[in-house]
Every structure is written in C-alpha cells, then in structure tokens.
Design an enzyme around this catalytic site. Structure first.
Site, PDB file in Angstrom:
ATOM      1  N   GLY A  52      -3.357  17.338   7.970  1.00 22.53           N
ATOM      2  CA  GLY A  52      -3.836  17.138   9.340  1.00 22.53           C
ATOM      3  C   GLY A  52      -2.789  16.516  10.235  1.00 22.53           C
ATOM      4  O   GLY A  52      -3.034  16.269  11.409  1.00 22.53           O
ATOM      5  N   LEU A  69      -6.121   6.632   2.446  1.00 23.20           N
ATOM      6  CA  LEU A  69      -7.347   7.334   2.069  1.00 23.20           C
ATOM      7  C   LEU A  69      -8.605   6.501   2.289  1.00 23.20           C
ATOM      8  O   LEU A  69      -9.696   7.048   2.418  1.00 23.20           O
ATOM      9  CB  LEU A  69      -7.250   7.787   0.609  1.00 23.20           C
ATOM     10  CG  LEU A  69      -6.166   8.856   0.368  1.00 23.20           C
ATOM     11  CD1 LEU A  69      -5.900   9.032  -1.121  1.00 23.20           C
ATOM     12  CD2 LEU A  69      -6.568  10.191   0.996  1.00 23.20           C
ATOM     13  N   ARG A 126      -7.576  15.960  -3.305  1.00 21.95           N
ATOM     14  CA  ARG A 126      -8.451  14.976  -2.640  1.00 21.95           C
ATOM     15  C   ARG A 126      -9.585  15.645  -1.883  1.00 21.95           C
ATOM     16  O   ARG A 126     -10.390  14.967  -1.238  1.00 21.95           O
ATOM     17  CB  ARG A 126      -7.644  14.125  -1.649  1.00 21.95           C
ATOM     18  CG  ARG A 126      -6.381  13.515  -2.218  1.00 21.95           C
ATOM     19  CD  ARG A 126      -6.614  12.230  -2.982  1.00 21.95           C
ATOM     20  NE  ARG A 126      -5.350  11.736  -3.523  1.00 21.95           N
ATOM     21  CZ  ARG A 126      -5.084  11.529  -4.810  1.00 21.95           C
ATOM     22  NH1 ARG A 126      -6.015  11.750  -5.715  1.00 21.95           N
ATOM     23  NH2 ARG A 126      -3.910  11.095  -5.197  1.00 21.95           N
ATOM     24  N   ALA A 135       3.125   7.021   0.897  1.00 26.91           N
ATOM     25  CA  ALA A 135       2.028   7.605   0.113  1.00 26.91           C
ATOM     26  C   ALA A 135       1.071   8.437   0.954  1.00 26.91           C
ATOM     27  O   ALA A 135       0.012   8.828   0.476  1.00 26.91           O
ATOM     28  CB  ALA A 135       1.264   6.489  -0.600  1.00 26.91           C
ATOM     29  N   LYS A 195       0.845  -1.210   0.000  1.00 27.05           N
ATOM     30  CA  LYS A 195       0.000   0.000   0.000  1.00 27.05           C
ATOM     31  C   LYS A 195       0.870   1.246   0.000  1.00 27.05           C
ATOM     32  O   LYS A 195       0.452   2.316   0.442  1.00 27.05           O
ATOM     33  CB  LYS A 195      -0.935   0.002   1.220  1.00 27.05           C
ATOM     34  CG  LYS A 195      -1.960  -1.124   1.222  1.00 27.05           C
ATOM     35  CD  LYS A 195      -3.026  -0.915   0.147  1.00 27.05           C
ATOM     36  CE  LYS A 195      -4.069  -2.034   0.180  1.00 27.05           C
ATOM     37  NZ  LYS A 195      -5.035  -1.911  -0.945  1.00 27.05           N
ATOM     38  N   ARG A 196       2.082   1.086  -0.506  1.00 27.75           N
ATOM     39  CA  ARG A 196       3.025   2.212  -0.639  1.00 27.75           C
ATOM     40  C   ARG A 196       3.240   2.930   0.695  1.00 27.75           C
ATOM     41  O   ARG A 196       3.379   4.130   0.776  1.00 27.75           O
ATOM     42  CB  ARG A 196       2.549   3.205  -1.713  1.00 27.75           C
ATOM     43  CG  ARG A 196       2.235   2.580  -3.081  1.00 27.75           C
ATOM     44  CD  ARG A 196       3.347   1.638  -3.576  1.00 27.75           C
ATOM     45  NE  ARG A 196       3.111   1.141  -4.915  1.00 27.75           N
ATOM     46  CZ  ARG A 196       2.804  -0.145  -5.228  1.00 27.75           C
ATOM     47  NH1 ARG A 196       2.695  -1.071  -4.277  1.00 27.75           N
ATOM     48  NH2 ARG A 196       2.639  -0.501  -6.476  1.00 27.75           N
ATOM     49  N   GLU A 203      -3.425  16.825  -0.991  1.00 28.86           N
ATOM     50  CA  GLU A 203      -4.634  17.061  -0.206  1.00 28.86           C
ATOM     51  C   GLU A 203      -5.622  17.942  -0.981  1.00 28.86           C
ATOM     52  O   GLU A 203      -6.838  17.720  -0.919  1.00 28.86           O
ATOM     53  CB  GLU A 203      -4.283  17.737   1.132  1.00 28.86           C
ATOM     54  CG  GLU A 203      -3.684  16.803   2.167  1.00 28.86           C
ATOM     55  CD  GLU A 203      -2.176  16.599   2.037  1.00 28.86           C
ATOM     56  OE1 GLU A 203      -1.611  16.946   0.980  1.00 28.86           O
ATOM     57  OE2 GLU A 203      -1.564  16.085   2.989  1.00 28.86           O
ATOM     58  N   GLU A 250       4.557  14.975   5.817  1.00 32.75           N
ATOM     59  CA  GLU A 250       4.398  15.432   7.212  1.00 32.75           C
ATOM     60  C   GLU A 250       5.301  14.620   8.149  1.00 32.75           C
ATOM     61  O   GLU A 250       5.921  15.166   9.065  1.00 32.75           O
ATOM     62  CB  GLU A 250       2.930  15.325   7.630  1.00 32.75           C
ATOM     63  CG  GLU A 250       2.039  16.274   6.832  1.00 32.75           C
ATOM     64  CD  GLU A 250       0.584  16.234   7.256  1.00 32.75           C
ATOM     65  OE1 GLU A 250      -0.033  15.144   7.173  1.00 32.75           O
ATOM     66  OE2 GLU A 250       0.055  17.272   7.666  1.00 32.75           O
ATOM     67  N   LEU A 260      -1.547   9.606   4.092  1.00 29.04           N
ATOM     68  CA  LEU A 260      -2.724   9.052   4.779  1.00 29.04           C
ATOM     69  C   LEU A 260      -3.339   7.916   3.979  1.00 29.04           C
ATOM     70  O   LEU A 260      -3.469   8.007   2.754  1.00 29.04           O
ATOM     71  CB  LEU A 260      -3.762  10.173   4.920  1.00 29.04           C
ATOM     72  CG  LEU A 260      -5.154   9.790   5.409  1.00 29.04           C
ATOM     73  CD1 LEU A 260      -5.108   9.379   6.870  1.00 29.04           C
ATOM     74  CD2 LEU A 260      -6.118  10.945   5.202  1.00 29.04           C
TER      75      LEU A 260
END
Ligand code: 1HE
Length: 275
Positions: free
Chosen positions: A157, A83, A152, A79, A42-43, A149, A129, A81
């Site tokens: 955050g 999603l 998306r 990658a 999932k990277r 972000e 982050e 958060l």
C-alpha cells in the site's frame, strides 16, 4: 563487492523542526543530509507518525542540502508497516492510510534532491517500498528483501506495486509476494533492487560518497534525472522523445551548464575516467 576508503565527513545534528523529530535522526555534512530511521526496538517499523515525519523531513530540507542519505538504526533497515496499527482499520481509513504513504514516498522520489538508501538487514514490506522510492540503493552483504504482505493477508500500500515491478518486473514481484521468497543481497542486486553491494559496515560510507558526488552535479541535471527519466520511461517513445527535447533544452540553457561546458572546453574540467 566494492569498498570505500574516503574519510567520512562530520555530520552535525539538525536544529529546529528537523532536529525535533523523534523517529528520525537528521544530521547534515555540507550539502548532504543524513536521515536515519530511529526506532530500532521495533526494527524501524513504520507507524503513522513515522510516515508523517519522513514526509515532513523531505519537504523541509534546507536549501543548502543537495542530496540525502537514508539509513536505519539497529540491525535492520526497516521491518515495514507497523502491523499493530492495521488490526482495527476500516476500509475508508485504509485507503487514506495508503494515500498518506504515497504522499510521503512521492516526496522522497519526486522531491528536490536525489536520495541514496544505505540498506542492511531486513528491507521488507513497506521498508522495501521506502527503499524503492530512493534513487540509488547501496546494499550491505547482510541485506535481505521480502514482501511478506502475502503471508499477512494484506497487499502492498506504500507504492510498491508501482515502483517495485519497474525495477525487477511483475514476475519477480509476484514470486516474492505469493511464495514468501526472500532475496539475499546478491539476488537483490542481480534482480535490480540495488545498484551497489558492499561489505557489512561499509554501506553508509559508500552511500555518503555517492551522495557527495551527486550533490556536486548541476541541480537541473539531477532534477532532470529524478523527474524526467521515470516519466519518459512511462511514455510512448514519441512522447518520451518530445519530453526529452524539452528537458534537454531547459538543462543546457542554465548558467550552471554553460559554465561547466566552457570549463571543459578550456581544459579546466575533469575527463571521463574508468573507475
Ligand atoms: C514489529 C514489526 C512490524 C518487528 N510491525 N512491530 N512487516 C513484516 O511482516 C515483518 C515483520 N517483522 C519481522 O519479520 C522481524 O521482526 C524482522 C525480521 C524484521 C526482525 O526480526 P528480529 O528477530 O530482529 O526482531 P523481532 O524480535 O521480530 O522484533 C523486535 C520487536 O519489533 C518486536 O516487538 P517486542 O515488543 O516484542 O519487542 C516485534 O513485534 C517488533 N516488530 N517488526 C510491528 N512490522 C503500506 S503497506 C506495507 C505493508 C507491509 O509493510 S507488510 C510487512 C510488515
């Protein structure tokens, strides 16, 4: 580009609590811990358990560890958060989720020991982050940075709005978020996201060499750089100078500092040399 030819120390897998984390591969070589993000399928997208495991690792580092290297398994550092977690979150749990990231990444930035990030491939969204919570960033040539972000429909955050502008300025972060611009490794270095750019495949060795050097510093000097420097940068000049005086007095009064100063005066310590 710079390269590093020093032989890599042998890393031994952690035992006990930190050896039992399934999303992080933790290993130790002397005073350096290696935390490898370990969800390559999932990277290395960061879901809640992943953030919790990062937090757990940073607050439970063995006493003998004096510096940490963070890297990512697979083709990408991270990658961001996961999603798939966001789709059904309400406003209250959204605030708490962001605060959970803040707590984990504060444990990285304001923990006990300095952290060097070895970056490659995608360093995007929450991955950036995380990287900017670390103290030193080494970027392989394949590294690229983005803040998707905006695309998306969300906002940073995980501390990005506080940490990223302190490195690159509000204008550059606005550009990354509003236009979807992606920086390559050279652009990231020029903007201030990384301190070192190295060839592909050399990032980990360079990060370990830096972490090993950092681990040999007096712990109170590292503490002062990690904890006092960013706070002084946020203070007025007058308050900052006062904080500096207090921190300087604490550092120079440690037995470690006195030993090191005496060693220099007696000709037993290294001189500053051009590298
Ligand atoms: C994911 C994620 C993810 C990959 N959440 N599942 N982050 C993003 O908007 C970046 C989204 N990801 C990408 O743009 C690409 O995946 C990459 C450029 C990072 C890598 O591309 P690639 O071609 O190597 O991999 P892939 O085929 O896109 O992804 C492989 C698998 O990982 C696939 O799942 P599969 O089940 O179909 O195999 C992807 O769905 C999955 N995957 N990235 C969930 N991010 C605290 S606020 C922070 C806010 C943010 O971080 S926003 C930015 C989110």
């Amino acid at each position: 580009m710079s390269s590093n030819t020093a032989p890599l120390p042998t890393f031994t897998p952690a035992q006990g609590l930190l050896g039992g984390l399934d999303l992080l591969a933790v290993s130790y070589a002397g005073a350096v811990a290696h935390l490898r993000l370990n969800r390559p399928a999932k990277r290395n997208a960061l879901n809640d358990p992943f953030i919790q495991q990062l937090h757990t690792a940073f607050v439970n580092l063995p006493e003998a560890i004096k510096a940490v290297v963070v890297s990512g398994e697979g083709d990408h550092f991270c990658a961001g958060l996961d999603l798939s977690e966001l789709v059904e979150r309400d406003i209250g749990s959204g605030v708490l989720h962001s605060r959970m990231w803040h707590a984990a990444f504060d444990a990285v930035q304001f923990g006990r020991v300095p952290v060097v990030a070895a970056l490659h491939g995608a360093v995007v969204g929450g991955g950036l982050e995380l990287a900017t919570s670390c103290h030193i960033r080494v970027a392989e040539a394949s590294t690229y940075y983005g803040l998707p972000e905006g695309q998306r429909g969300i906002f940073v955050g995980g501390g990005g709005s506080a940490r990223i502008p302190r490195l690159i300025g509000v204008a550059r972060m606005t550009d990354l978020m509003m236009t979807g611009r992606v920086y390559d490794a050279a652009e990231g270095q020029a903007a201030g996201l990384s301190q070192y750019v190295v060839a592909d495949g050399e990032g980990f060795a360079k990060a370990v060499a830096l972490a090993t050097r950092i681990a040999s510093n007096a712990p109170m000097s590292n503490f002062a750089v990690m904890h006092a420097l960013p706070r002084i940068a946020d203070q007025s000049q007058s308050d900052g100078l006062f904080t500096e005086s207090l921190m300087a007095a604490v550092a120079e009064s440690t037995p470690d500092a006195q030993d090191r100063l005496r060693a220099f005066l007696e000709g037993r310590a290294g001189k500053v040399v051009k590298q």
